[in-house]
Design a protein around this motif. Structure first.
Motif, short mmCIF file in Angstrom:
data_model
loop_
_atom_site.label_atom_id
_atom_site.label_comp_id
_atom_site.label_asym_id
_atom_site.label_seq_id
_atom_site.Cartn_x
_atom_site.Cartn_y
_atom_site.Cartn_z
N GLY C 45 9.35 29.08 43.02
CA GLY C 45 8.86 30.14 42.63
C GLY C 45 8.15 30.07 44.10
O GLY C 45 7.65 31.38 44.64
N LEU C 46 7.57 29.36 44.98
CA LEU C 46 7.14 29.45 46.27
C LEU C 46 7.99 29.11 47.10
O LEU C 46 8.16 30.02 48.19
CB LEU C 46 5.86 28.03 46.35
N CYS C 132 5.55 23.15 47.92
CA CYS C 132 6.03 23.94 47.33
C CYS C 132 6.53 23.83 45.73
O CYS C 132 7.26 24.31 44.92
CB CYS C 132 6.86 25.03 47.28
N SER C 133 5.39 22.49 45.43
CA SER C 133 6.07 21.46 44.70
C SER C 133 5.26 21.76 42.83
O SER C 133 4.89 23.01 43.23
CB SER C 133 6.19 19.95 44.40
N ASP C 134 5.35 20.91 41.71
CA ASP C 134 4.70 21.74 40.96
C ASP C 134 4.29 21.08 39.76
O ASP C 134 4.35 21.09 38.88
CB ASP C 134 6.25 22.53 39.96
N PRO C 136 1.48 17.35 39.83
CA PRO C 136 0.12 16.32 40.57
C PRO C 136 0.59 15.80 40.97
O PRO C 136 0.41 15.12 42.62
CB PRO C 136 -0.70 16.17 39.48
N ARG C 139 2.16 15.54 44.05
CA ARG C 139 1.35 16.74 44.76
C ARG C 139 0.19 15.27 45.97
O ARG C 139 -0.32 15.40 47.03
CB ARG C 139 0.24 17.37 44.19
N GLY C 156 0.17 25.46 48.25
CA GLY C 156 0.50 26.64 47.84
C GLY C 156 0.43 25.99 46.43
O GLY C 156 1.04 24.92 45.84
N SER C 157 -0.26 27.25 45.53
CA SER C 157 0.42 26.67 43.72
C SER C 157 0.03 27.70 42.48
O SER C 157 -0.66 29.10 42.99
CB SER C 157 -0.48 25.71 42.99
N ALA C 158 0.82 28.32 41.75
CA ALA C 158 0.62 29.22 40.73
C ALA C 158 0.78 29.18 39.61
O ALA C 158 1.55 28.13 39.05
CB ALA C 158 1.60 30.61 41.45
N LEU C 159 -0.01 29.99 38.52
CA LEU C 159 0.26 29.54 36.92
C LEU C 159 -0.18 30.67 36.84
O LEU C 159 -0.94 31.93 36.90
CB LEU C 159 -0.62 28.70 36.33
N ASN C 191 2.04 23.36 33.72
CA ASN C 191 3.23 23.29 34.54
C ASN C 191 3.83 24.89 34.69
O ASN C 191 3.18 25.62 33.27
CB ASN C 191 4.52 22.59 34.97
N CYS C 192 3.95 25.38 34.99
CA CYS C 192 5.12 27.12 34.44
C CYS C 192 6.03 27.01 33.58
O CYS C 192 6.49 27.93 32.46
CB CYS C 192 5.18 27.70 36.36
N PRO C 202 4.11 33.25 42.34
CA PRO C 202 3.89 32.37 43.73
C PRO C 202 4.79 33.20 44.71
O PRO C 202 4.74 32.80 45.55
CB PRO C 202 5.37 31.24 42.91
#
Ligand SMILES: [Zn+2]
Ligand SMILES: [Zn+2]
Lengths: 96, 298, 298, 96
Positions: C45-46, C132-134, C136, C139, C156-159, C191-192, C202
């Protein structure tokens, strides 16, 4: 009285491409937005004032903000500036 | 389809599972998206991300309006077109990208020049419109058509490092003419061809247009259904101003709907009753395709 | 290519004309982008918007790392993949999209699981890395490899409805471990797949990762060249926090580089000298692919 | 003394899913961040406190901000709250 001026969306091109200005105004006077526009015309405008002002008004397509609110909400030309106010002039974008 | 009749198919559940589990979406929200239609006006830097994120989220019907063909100079920002589509209709090229991502979405290509003769029909055929256009004459026309057809308008724009986003004509909120009753002098209007633009700026604004549209559509889910969390658009009566050079985001309160607005005032008061009666090119001093011979300073 | 030798080809001028005319880019900036290489760690997504906007802008070499294959549940947010690519390597699928938009860009597919044995070589092969991973464990590994290889990291990160963005290890700025010396308990990591995400979130963060990378690369243009305007990244030592539900953007000042950081402190002080020596799955309590059996509340 | 608390990134799930709280603290006392964390544990935590606190500290993975600055910049647990301060607890996201 210290007032912060911000120009964006292209309006900064009339002000030497500088977006952020901090100005000092004599605090013993009252400063309406109308008076501020004249002050800007006389003191800051690097280019032809008709690109920014049309008569006493800001030209169409420029949105004026007082502390992140449309100046129509606070009295427009009659709004009286307060110390530390942030006045923003945003030229509306049309591109996409 | 199944979604229109009260449940989701197994395919839909697996495709949309990652958003279905959000309480602001849920099964009811997903069905709402599937039953919604969105018109994307402009298949350029804003329209590309807006259309693809709406289709990805499962909006049932996406219309794409654009009369231009893809040019190589578009590709630095119009990311759903491809080199192989240079010379092809932009609307058709974007529709193709949408279909290849999500074949469940119905896509309608409007490969026509938007004007007073077709704008009302086009806008009326969809629940929501997105202004992804690039000139004032078209923006006034889109606004007026949305107001007269009773459709909310998610408006985005971008130039150089800057972008703006707001929602017009949503419930009691203002319209484009409430904010800008007088058009700008054409010599102060700059488009992306003249002024340049960083491609990711319309990318960001178009992506936010999609998000705002999704929130607006989800606001229509009936409040009594299941444990759905309420959500709605954030930018009705508010303007987002983004400056990518400094990465500054500013959110601004806008004036309310204006009682003397030429188009969104009451039918007794308004002066514009039919878009066919307005010469938008004359009103703005130039049409969507006229070359700008002016000063182009702003 | 011509760009590497002091001028732009006619093709490059027409393709990039809309960004070339910006004073922060110009011919020198465009040449700088063409001579740069960026590694995208994660084609999800990122990574999708980040890779496509960087390629569109003319970054010369883009590497894409991902070991997964495209699944239908990815398509609501991973907008450069297609239904036809379900089951195909994500890295290859994204690389294909990049090539079809801009064949001038060299694209390298790294269809491998990133781990301690290959991370240093991979990161060292590029000027900048994008996280752009998902999870820890990945990361921390990406961070340590970037610090030890001397590469800036755009993270970047998203949730759910939220996204975060910052730049690590840029000049004297902090790294991921300066902020988070101790990993979170795995039961607090969502996670997503588990928590869900609105696809445009994202989308927004990945697009901003591309913009931030472009600004970081443009900062390397020599100051004496032509009338180039200075520009640089905005989020070194600063964190962007986005909440899509309320459309709120918050920019936060972060702590400086920590003198006792396990990885970015001086070689005499640091405790991590080689990523091969760290068991990241053990450090984080689980690896990138372990199923989460915990509470998953945060 | 009025202090605004904001929880995000998932930290709000421990506080009844409410992201924004405004609290009143007795102004005659001094309030360190350490004392505030205890106050939050005793007054606001709807779920098990060990999900938010680990000993006296906020658990790893939660970033604490005082008026939009990392609390490491202003003294961390020793920072003394001022009227109208905004304290933010952000759970770090890992998804992508
Ligand atoms: Zn109106
Ligand atoms: Zn460090």
């Amino acid at each position: 009285m210290e007032v912060s001026l911000n120009f964006s969306g292209g309006a900064e091109l009339l002000f030497g491409k500088i977006k952020q200005h901090t100005i000092s105004l004599p605090a013993e006077e009252t400063w309406s937005m109308k008076k501020l526009l004249n002050w800007i015309k006389d003191n800051l405008l690097k280019e032809r004032p008709e690109l920014f002002l049309q008569g006493d008004m800001v030209r169409p397509g420029i949105l004026v903000l007082v502390n992140n609110a449309d100046w129509e909400l606070v009295g427009q030309l009659d709004y009286l500036l307060q110390n530390k106010d942030e006045i923003v002039f945003i030229s509306t974008l049309h591109g996409g | 389809t199944a979604a229109r009749h009260g449940h989701l198919t197994k395919d839909e559940v697996s495709r949309y599972s990652r958003q279905l589990i959000l309480p602001q979406v849920g099964v009811e929200g997903q069905k709402q998206l599937a039953n919604s239609s969105v018109l994307i006006l402009g298949a350029g830097g804003l329209g590309c991300p807006a259309a693809i994120y709406l289709a990805a989220a499962g909006v049932g019907h996406v219309g794409v309006v654009d009369y231009d063909v893809v040019e190589v100079s578009n590709l630095h920002r119009q990311i759903m077109h491809r080199e192989a589509s240079v010379g092809v209709s932009k609307a058709a090229s974007l529709a193709q990208a949408v279909r290849s991502l999500n074949s469940r979405v119905r896509v309608t290509v409007h490969d026509v020049q938007l004007d007073g003769s077709n704008a009302m029909d086009m806008v009326s055929g969809y629940d929501v419109a997105l202004d992804c256009s690039d000139n004032p004459a078209t923006r006034y026309l889109i606004n007026d058509a949305c107001v007269l057809a009773g459709r909310p308008l998610i408006s985005g724009s971008a130039l150089r490092w800057e972008g703006q986003l707001t929602v017009y004509n949503y419930r009691d909120g203002p319209c484009y003419r409430c904010l800008y009753p007088t058009p700008p002098n054409p010599q102060f209007v700059t488009n992306c061809s003249d002024g340049g633009v960083i491609g990711a700026v319309p990318g960001l604004i178009g992506t936010l247009q999609a998000m705002e549209t999704i929130k607006l559509l989800l606001a229509e889910v009936k409040p009594d259904t299941s444990n759905h969390c309420r959500i709605g658009p954030s930018f009705s009566g508010r303007l987002l101003v983004f400056d990518g050079e400094s990465a500054m985001f500013r959110t601004v309160s806008l004036r309310p709907k204006q009682l003397d607005c030429a188009v969104c005032a009451s039918p007794q008061t308004r002066t514009i009753n039919r878009v066919q009666d307005v010469d938008y090119a004359l009103f703005c001093g130039r049409g969507p395709h006229d070359k700008d011979e002016g000063l182009r300073i702003l």
